[in-house]
Design a protein around this motif. Structure first.
Motif, PDB file in Angstrom:
ATOM      1  N   LEU A 120       0.843  -1.186   0.000  1.00  0.00           N
ATOM      2  CA  LEU A 120       0.000   0.000   0.000  1.00  0.00           C
ATOM      3  C   LEU A 120       0.887   1.248   0.000  1.00  0.00           C
ATOM      4  O   LEU A 120       1.881   1.307   0.741  1.00  0.00           O
ATOM      5  N   PRO A 121       0.565   2.264  -0.795  1.00  0.00           N
ATOM      6  CA  PRO A 121       1.452   3.422  -0.966  1.00  0.00           C
ATOM      7  C   PRO A 121       1.843   4.115   0.339  1.00  0.00           C
ATOM      8  O   PRO A 121       3.001   4.498   0.516  1.00  0.00           O
ATOM      9  N   TRP A 122       0.889   4.275   1.247  1.00  0.00           N
ATOM     10  CA  TRP A 122       1.151   5.047   2.454  1.00  0.00           C
ATOM     11  C   TRP A 122       1.735   4.219   3.594  1.00  0.00           C
ATOM     12  O   TRP A 122       1.985   4.749   4.682  1.00  0.00           O
ATOM     13  N   VAL A 123       1.933   2.920   3.374  1.00  0.00           N
ATOM     14  CA  VAL A 123       2.482   2.060   4.430  1.00  0.00           C
ATOM     15  C   VAL A 123       3.998   2.006   4.315  1.00  0.00           C
ATOM     16  O   VAL A 123       4.548   1.591   3.295  1.00  0.00           O
ATOM     17  N   TYR A 124       4.655   2.430   5.376  1.00  0.00           N
ATOM     18  CA  TYR A 124       6.120   2.403   5.439  1.00  0.00           C
ATOM     19  C   TYR A 124       6.608   1.045   5.943  1.00  0.00           C
ATOM     20  O   TYR A 124       7.558   0.474   5.418  1.00  0.00           O
ATOM     21  N   HIS A 125       5.942   0.538   6.965  1.00  0.00           N
ATOM     22  CA  HIS A 125       6.297  -0.771   7.519  1.00  0.00           C
ATOM     23  C   HIS A 125       5.058  -1.391   8.150  1.00  0.00           C
ATOM     24  O   HIS A 125       4.216  -0.685   8.711  1.00  0.00           O
ATOM     25  N   ALA A 126       4.958  -2.712   8.037  1.00  0.00           N
ATOM     26  CA  ALA A 126       3.841  -3.440   8.646  1.00  0.00           C
ATOM     27  C   ALA A 126       4.392  -4.638   9.411  1.00  0.00           C
ATOM     28  O   ALA A 126       5.378  -5.256   8.999  1.00  0.00           O
TER      29      ALA A 126
END
Length: 272
Positions: A120-126
């Motif tokens: 997802l574009p706005w996810v930096y880390h999950a």
């Protein structure tokens, strides 16, 4: 004169010793056959061993089928954590509903889910974790966005460009313009200039690094600073030191590309 002769008794005695030794050997072989396993026993042992292997293989297959059956141990709870401004719960759910769907506690692949969420574009880390018996826990860290790059993409604090809706970004973000191979250079310059200017109550609106590495800065008060390719930081300091004596409302740009001093371009005036 005495003559030594070999009597028949001596020969009989030697033959008798040899005969006893052979009997002992035959007796040992007879005992080994009596107490050792028969062919039937060995065959039964191998058959039993084979059946044990078949049984455990069947049991393992049945257990695996049971544990991965979605109707037996379904995932039914989801917790999403982390401070979020741009990633919604619906965005995460949409990812989780992609094929293959999450059906069972044991069959779910957390690494695969993590990779999908991080796409997802706005996810930096999950970070994705399973909690017994039916809970999936997702922690989200959003992109640490610091700038808009070339009006079309966003830039995070690591100097990595990512594709997201620019209109969702804060209006206060600085706009960076540069060739593709000078993105990190532009970000480094922004961090250096911004630290110095903020100490003196100035804010940067745009920074441009052209093909010749010449730098132009536009402040939020509307003044353009032409810094050139060398000693950009010291030229900004020169602006800070001398701008107080000028009428900032009338200034269009300040050209600092001199060893000493600067020139001023006034609004509605083509002359410097």
């Amino acid at each position: 004169m005495t003559t030594a002769t070999v009597t028949p008794e001596t020969e009989v005695q030697d033959d008798h010793v040899y005969a006893l030794t052979e009997l002992e050997i035959q007796a040992d072989e007879s005992c080994a056959e009596e107490f050792g396993p028969s062919r039937l026993q060995r065959g039964l042992g191998l058959f039993f061993f084979f059946m044990v292997i078949v049984f455990f293989s069947w049991m393992f297959s049945s257990m695996e089928s049971y544990l991965t059956d979605a109707s037996k141990m379904p995932m039914s709870a989801l917790i999403i954590q982390g401070e979020r401004e741009y990633v919604s719960d619906d965005d995460i759910r949409a990812v989780l509903l992609q094929k293959p769907t999450i059906d069972n506690y044991f069959s779910v692949n957390v690494d695969d889910i993590q990779a999908k969420i991080e796409s997802l574009p706005w996810v930096y880390h999950a970070s994705v974790r399973k909690s017994w018996p039916d809970l999936l826990r997702v922690y989200i860290q959003e992109q640490p966005v610091v700038a808009i790059w070339n009006d079309s993409q966003l830039l995070n604090e690591d100097g990595i460009v990512f594709d997201a809706d620019v209109n969702m970004a804060p209006e206060s973000l600085v706009k960076l313009y540069s060739p593709d191979d000078r993105i990190k250079q532009a970000l480094v310059k922004y961090n250096e200039f911004n630290q110095l200017l903020q100490l003196n109550d100035y804010q940067i609106m745009t920074i441009t690094v052209n093909l010749r590495n010449a730098i132009t800065v536009v402040l939020r008060n509307g003044i353009m600073l032409r810094l050139g390719r060398e000693d950009a930081l010291s030229r900004i300091q020169r602006y800070i030191d001398y701008v107080a004596v000028l009428d900032k409302e009338k200034i269009a740009y300040i050209d600092l590309r001199y060893d000493t001093g600067f020139s001023v371009g006034w609004k509605n005036d083509n002359k410097e």
